[in-house]
Scaffold this active site. Structure first.
Site, PDB file in Angstrom:
ATOM      1  N   LYS A   1      53.798  35.214  44.454  1.00  0.00           N
ATOM      2  CA  LYS A   1      53.771  34.580  43.131  1.00  0.00           C
ATOM      3  C   LYS A   1      54.603  35.372  42.128  1.00  0.00           C
ATOM      4  O   LYS A   1      55.404  34.801  41.379  1.00  0.00           O
ATOM      5  CB  LYS A   1      52.311  34.462  42.664  1.00  0.00           C
ATOM      6  CG  LYS A   1      52.121  33.816  41.318  1.00  0.00           C
ATOM      7  CD  LYS A   1      50.748  33.220  41.175  1.00  0.00           C
ATOM      8  CE  LYS A   1      49.679  34.212  40.783  1.00  0.00           C
ATOM      9  NZ  LYS A   1      49.778  34.683  39.388  1.00  0.00           N
TER      10      LYS A   1
ATOM     11  N   ASP B   1      44.647  42.494  41.858  1.00  0.00           N
ATOM     12  CA  ASP B   1      44.278  41.097  42.113  1.00  0.00           C
ATOM     13  C   ASP B   1      43.412  40.935  43.368  1.00  0.00           C
ATOM     14  O   ASP B   1      42.844  39.867  43.603  1.00  0.00           O
ATOM     15  CB  ASP B   1      45.534  40.234  42.249  1.00  0.00           C
ATOM     16  CG  ASP B   1      46.291  40.125  40.929  1.00  0.00           C
ATOM     17  OD1 ASP B   1      45.687  40.372  39.867  1.00  0.00           O
ATOM     18  OD2 ASP B   1      47.498  39.787  40.961  1.00  0.00           O
TER      19      ASP B   1
ATOM     20  N   LYS C   1      41.597  39.284  33.216  1.00  0.00           N
ATOM     21  CA  LYS C   1      42.316  38.405  34.153  1.00  0.00           C
ATOM     22  C   LYS C   1      41.929  36.954  33.856  1.00  0.00           C
ATOM     23  O   LYS C   1      41.387  36.654  32.803  1.00  0.00           O
ATOM     24  CB  LYS C   1      41.997  38.819  35.589  1.00  0.00           C
ATOM     25  CG  LYS C   1      42.494  40.219  35.934  1.00  0.00           C
ATOM     26  CD  LYS C   1      44.008  40.310  35.789  1.00  0.00           C
ATOM     27  CE  LYS C   1      44.526  41.705  36.020  1.00  0.00           C
ATOM     28  NZ  LYS C   1      45.964  41.822  35.733  1.00  0.00           N
TER      29      LYS C   1
ATOM     30  N   ARG D   1      36.659  39.435  35.628  1.00  0.00           N
ATOM     31  CA  ARG D   1      36.320  39.491  37.057  1.00  0.00           C
ATOM     32  C   ARG D   1      35.236  40.521  37.376  1.00  0.00           C
ATOM     33  O   ARG D   1      34.704  40.509  38.486  1.00  0.00           O
ATOM     34  CB  ARG D   1      37.582  39.718  37.896  1.00  0.00           C
ATOM     35  CG  ARG D   1      38.465  38.475  37.919  1.00  0.00           C
ATOM     36  CD  ARG D   1      39.668  38.619  38.823  1.00  0.00           C
ATOM     37  NE  ARG D   1      40.452  37.383  38.806  1.00  0.00           N
ATOM     38  CZ  ARG D   1      41.754  37.317  39.055  1.00  0.00           C
ATOM     39  NH1 ARG D   1      42.429  38.419  39.348  1.00  0.00           N
ATOM     40  NH2 ARG D   1      42.384  36.153  39.023  1.00  0.00           N
TER      41      ARG D   1
HETATM   42  C1  S3P Z   1      51.504  40.272  37.616  1.00  0.00           C
HETATM   43  C2  S3P Z   1      50.969  41.458  37.202  1.00  0.00           C
HETATM   44  C3  S3P Z   1      49.530  41.760  37.226  1.00  0.00           C
HETATM   45  C4  S3P Z   1      48.758  40.790  38.097  1.00  0.00           C
HETATM   46  C5  S3P Z   1      49.178  39.369  37.884  1.00  0.00           C
HETATM   47  C6  S3P Z   1      50.659  39.193  38.171  1.00  0.00           C
HETATM   48  C7  S3P Z   1      52.959  40.078  37.545  1.00  0.00           C
HETATM   49  O1  S3P Z   1      49.032  41.663  35.909  1.00  0.00           O
HETATM   50  O2  S3P Z   1      47.373  40.928  37.869  1.00  0.00           O
HETATM   51  O3  S3P Z   1      48.440  38.512  38.725  1.00  0.00           O
HETATM   52  O4  S3P Z   1      53.488  39.160  38.201  1.00  0.00           O
HETATM   53  O5  S3P Z   1      53.612  40.854  36.842  1.00  0.00           O
HETATM   54  P1  S3P Z   1      49.210  42.865  34.855  1.00  0.00           P
HETATM   55  O6  S3P Z   1      50.622  43.134  34.709  1.00  0.00           O
HETATM   56  O7  S3P Z   1      48.602  42.361  33.594  1.00  0.00           O
HETATM   57  O8  S3P Z   1      48.448  44.005  35.441  1.00  0.00           O
END
Ligand code: S3P
Length: 441
Positions: free
Chosen positions: A22, A320, A347, A351
């Site tokens: 993702k 995550d 989140k 969570r």
């Molecule tokens: C992500 C960073 C993470 C993660 C999120 C996706 C990203 O969040 O939890 O699902 O793609 O940069 P944070 O940067 O807030 O830790």
């Protein structure tokens, strides 16, 4: 609302191909859109979050074509986006909102971003503060530090920012704005968060520097960039999605699963380290790498898990996956302590609360703390004696809660019902189909 019913299973078998990552999929659209030329992305994740990113860029005049096995982005160059006519709908996606803020801060037009109820209650001060410091005109329309966000043209200059949180979204927003700034931009974070932005920016031709410091903190810097250049991108499978099947293979008795094509970038692979510490039977096969992003097939077999401590610099590399790890901990022998993970509170849901609610409903012994949770596992050895009982689990529309507790349901006595199970489409459309396929008839 759709409710998914899961029952206890053993003998999971099969070969699973994990959909694209993702985080990398989002970034491929964003950088492709502001690059010159065409970017071709294979194994793009067609989850709702990444589709939100595509739709935002389409609304800013970027032509994005979906082919049978790739996505083509016809880039507009660094200054070629056009003003969107309406509010940009970022759906449930924090990554879209925060990273796009960095790009929009550098544009010569005004834009507004807004999402669903969960997204519009997540903290955006963490990007508003550094972007304003860079000279961006970005505000929370309701004045509550959350989206909707309004971004108007501003003149950006580079800063050296010390982020209070290890967050790839914060780091990426600043680096992306830094492309448009006068002078160099640097972000230092307390521990290294996922580095996909740095890696991909480098391959698109930006001048990026990174360093790890002896105290565990990490810096990334970017120089102003006249143009980026379209690339061919191969997106590895998402380790955050693979985690559910690794856990299922480890927890269900008499199981063996081959999980193909899993991204294993060290800034993301904390889950594998913890699995190892918990005694999971994992073997990495066919290791390869494209665009600086390593990947591997993972063979998992039923394992007797034991408790562990999950803390410190490892947290950003598995943030995550904590809901899934918490379920595994409940089925392990001994105590698992999760700490330094206060980020869980911001989140898609809080969570710490939603994992605690789900585990308690299933009879697990869990105590929430301010920055994590303590789980007294009641499982292994003797895998046939499951510690979990089936329950009605509220997903709270959080995709990772729905999937983690679907796996818990495979290891629980009786029936487990997951409410609003359609929310898995945010990151893993097809999750339940794959789960059905590996379960014996
Ligand atoms: C992500 C960073 C993470 C993660 C999120 C996706 C990203 O969040 O939890 O699902 O793609 O940069 P944070 O940067 O807030 O830790």
């Amino acid at each position: 609302m759709s409710v998914k019913t899961i029952t206890r299973k053993s003998g999971l078998r099969g070969e699973i191909t994990i959909p694209g990552d993702k985080s990398i999929s989002h970034r491929s659209i964003m950088l492709g859109a502001i690059a010159l030329g065409t970017t071709e992305v294979s194994n793009f994740l067609e989850g709702a979050d990444c589709l939100s990113t595509i739709n935002c860029f389409r609304r800013m005049g970027v032509e994005i074509e979906k082919k049978s096995d790739s996505v083509l982005i016809h880039g507009k160059g660094m200054r070629g986006l056009s003003a969107p006519k309406d509010t940009l709908d970022v759906g449930n996606s924090g990554t879209t909102t925060r990273l796009l803020s960095g790009i929009l801060a550098g544009q010569g037009f005004t834009s507004v971003m807004s999402g669903d109820a969960s997204l519009n209650s997540r903290p955006m001060g963490r990007i508003i503060t550094p972007l304003q410091e860079m000279g961006a005109d970005i505000t929370s329309i309701k004045g509550n530090g959350c989206a909707p966000l309004k971004i108007s043209p501003g003149t950006l200059h580079g800063i050296s920012y010390h982020s209070p949180v290890a967050s790839a979204q914060v780091k990426s927003a600043i680096l992306l704005a830094g492309l448009y700034a006068k002078g160099d931009t640097q972000v230092t974070e307390p521990a290294l968060s996922r580095n996909h932005t740095e890696l991909m920016l480098q391959s698109f031709g930006a001048d990026v520097t990174t360093s790890l410091h002896t105290d565990g903190s990490a810096s990334a810097g970017v120089r102003p960039c006249p143009e980026l250049y379209g690339q061919q991108i191969y997106v590895p499978g998402d380790i955050s999605s693979a985690a559910y099947f690794i856990a299922a293979g480890a927890l269900a008795p008499d199981s063996e699963l081959l999980i193909k094509n899993v991204g294993t970038n060290t800034t993301r692979a904390g889950f594998l380290k913890v699995c190892e510490a918990m005694g999971a039977d994992l073997t990495l096969l066919n290791q390869a790498s494209t665009g600086g992003e390593p990947r591997s097939d993972i063979l998992v077999r039923t394992s007797c898990l034991k408790g562990t401590v999950i803390e410190g610099a490892l947290i950003p590399a598995l943030i995550d996956e904590i809901p899934m790890l918490a379920v595994m901990a409940a089925c392990a022998e001994g105590t698992t302590v999760i700490k330094d993970a206060a980020e869980l509170k911001v989140k898609e849901t809080n969570r710490i609360d939603t994992v605690t609610a789900g585990l308690r409903a299933m009879g697990a012994d869990v105590t929430p703390t301010d920055d994590g949770m303590i789980i007294h596992g009641k499982g292994a050895p003797g895998k046939d004696n499951t510690p979990l009982r089936g329950a009605e689990i509220q997903s709270f529309l959080d995709h990772r809660i729905a999937m983690s507790f679907a796996v818990a349901g495979l290891a629980a006595d009786g029936e487990t019902h997951i409410t609003d199970s359609q929310c898995v489409d945010v990151s893993y459309p097809g999750f339940f189909k794959t789960l059905d396929n590996i379960c014996p008839a």
